[in-house]
Design an enzyme around this catalytic site. Structure first.
Site, PDB file in Angstrom:
ATOM      1  N   LYS A 262     -16.923 -48.105  11.717  1.00 27.46           N
ATOM      2  CA  LYS A 262     -16.339 -49.422  11.951  1.00 27.46           C
ATOM      3  C   LYS A 262     -15.220 -49.375  12.982  1.00 27.46           C
ATOM      4  CE  LYS A 262     -17.221 -50.013   7.075  1.00 27.46           C
ATOM      5  NZ  LYS A 262     -16.570 -49.944   5.759  1.00 27.46           N
TER       6      LYS A 262
ATOM      7  N   ARG B  65     -13.824 -53.470  -6.186  1.00 28.68           N
ATOM      8  CA  ARG B  65     -14.725 -54.297  -5.386  1.00 28.68           C
ATOM      9  C   ARG B  65     -15.692 -54.986  -6.332  1.00 28.68           C
ATOM     10  NH1 ARG B  65     -11.391 -53.318  -2.558  1.00 28.68           N
ATOM     11  NH2 ARG B  65     -11.298 -52.154  -0.617  1.00 28.68           N
TER      12      ARG B  65
END
Length: 327
Positions: free
Chosen positions: A61, A290
């Site tokens: 990323k 998450r």
DNA sequence: GGAATAACCTGGATGC
DNA sequence: TGCATCCAGGTTATTC
């Protein structure tokens, strides 16, 4: 939110516009967008002014723009960017009015395309830009997608190669999984094991591979890991082909356009909806800070681990939505 | 040393 | 209507 496909779309959009371009001016409107930069905003601006950008590269990323060294030798530094959750890199006409949440602007002059503004906008400030030194890669291969030289920024050097990188080693990935005494979902999100996979594509890859997110990674057979690698690649490639996943305006390409992969999701953000494979409702549990989405029928825990139901029962309604519900 | 957890941050959605 | 709270999640520092 930007994961590998989204960052690659941005990199591919930037590459032709910035390669060979000279940085005319740098404006830092919010120095919180420089959290990964060693130094202050003034230093960031002065280091870059007058430099020439040599290309656009990416690993996982992270993306970076290697800078032409003054003496014409191998590049020694680069502008490194991470989009975080809400970062955007946009190409705008010179003098364009400030973008909402615009944090940094690079005014560049390209030998063919003329003057362009490269705008870094970030609502939540998890992303940042920095100038960082380049170091040689451990394996002598190019640093990442779009990279020509076998080097990468210091702050990216601890990140593993991503599954779409030609130098990615499935064997090394398999060995890393065998060493980890942790749930496979957590390991997939560990960028030092494999980069580029975030919460969305971890859920999608595990669904496609029929693996329960809490399965200990070291219990996965070679055959299952091979299937997982195949599915991770397939999911990432499909998302890339569709321009990435956009739930709202938080991810767009360099021209401000959204991707379409949100329409192709099978598990992520589909809480309560039928599993496309078996029809059983997709469930969402809180896991590793998450949300995790999976099919309780297609993705079962190995027998010895099967026991209590999901840790936190799904509350349909408010928390069932993804950041913004996919259309 | 490895694994797990908290904090960073903003704005939309929700509840009161 | 307005305020408080929750939630999204990538990375990193801290704790266990």
């Amino acid at each position: 939110m930007p994961e590998l496909p989204e960052v690659e779309v941005v990199r591919a959009g930037l590459e032709p516009a910035v390669t060979g371009a000279k940085i005319l001016a740098v404006s830092v409107f919010d120095d919180r967008a420089l959290t990964r930069h060693r130094g202050d905003a003034g230093g960031f601006e002065s280091i870059l002014a007058g430099r020439v950008i040599r290309g656009a590269a990416r690993r996982g990323k992270f993306l970076w723009l290697p800078l032409e060294p003054p003496a014409g030798k191998e590049p020694v530094d680069a502008v490194v960017g991470h989009l975080g959750m809400s970062g955007q890199l946009l190409l705008r006409p010179p003098g364009a009015p400030a973008q909402r949440h615009e944090r940094i602007r690079l005014d560049i002059a390209h030998p063919i395309h003329g003057e362009i503004a490269v705008v870094f906008a970030d609502q939540r400030l998890f992303g940042s830009l920095a100038v960082d030194d380049l170091v040689p890669t451990a394996d002598g291969e190019p640093g990442g997608s779009g990279a020509v030289e076998a080097s990468l920024p210091v702050q990216v050097s601890h990140i593993a190669r991503d599954p779409l990188d030609p130098a990615f080693s499935a064997d090394a990935f398999r060995r890393a999984l065998a060493r980890k005494d942790s749930a496979i979902k957590r390991v997939l999100l560990d960028q030092t094991v494999v980069s580029g996979v975030g919460n969305i594509y971890a859920d999608e890859s595990l669904w496609a591979s029929r693996i329960h997110p809490e399965t200990p990674s070291k219990t996965l057979s070679t055959r299952t890991v091979t299937r997982l690698v195949t599915e991770v690649r397939h999911v990432l490639e499909k998302a890339l082909a569709e321009g990435g996943t956009s739930f709202d305006a938080q991810y767009v390409n360099v021209n401000g356009q959204a991707g379409y992969f949100a329409h192709s999701l099978n598990a992520y953000g589909r809480t309560g909806q039928a599993c496309p494979r078996c029809g059983r409702p997709i469930v969402r549990v809180s896991f590793a800070n998450r949300s995790s989405h999976f099919c309780p029928r297609c993705q079962r825990l190995p027998r010895p681990l099967q026991a209590p139901p999901a840790r936190r029962p799904e509350r349909l309604g408010a928390s069932a939505r993804p950041p913004s519900a996919p259309a």
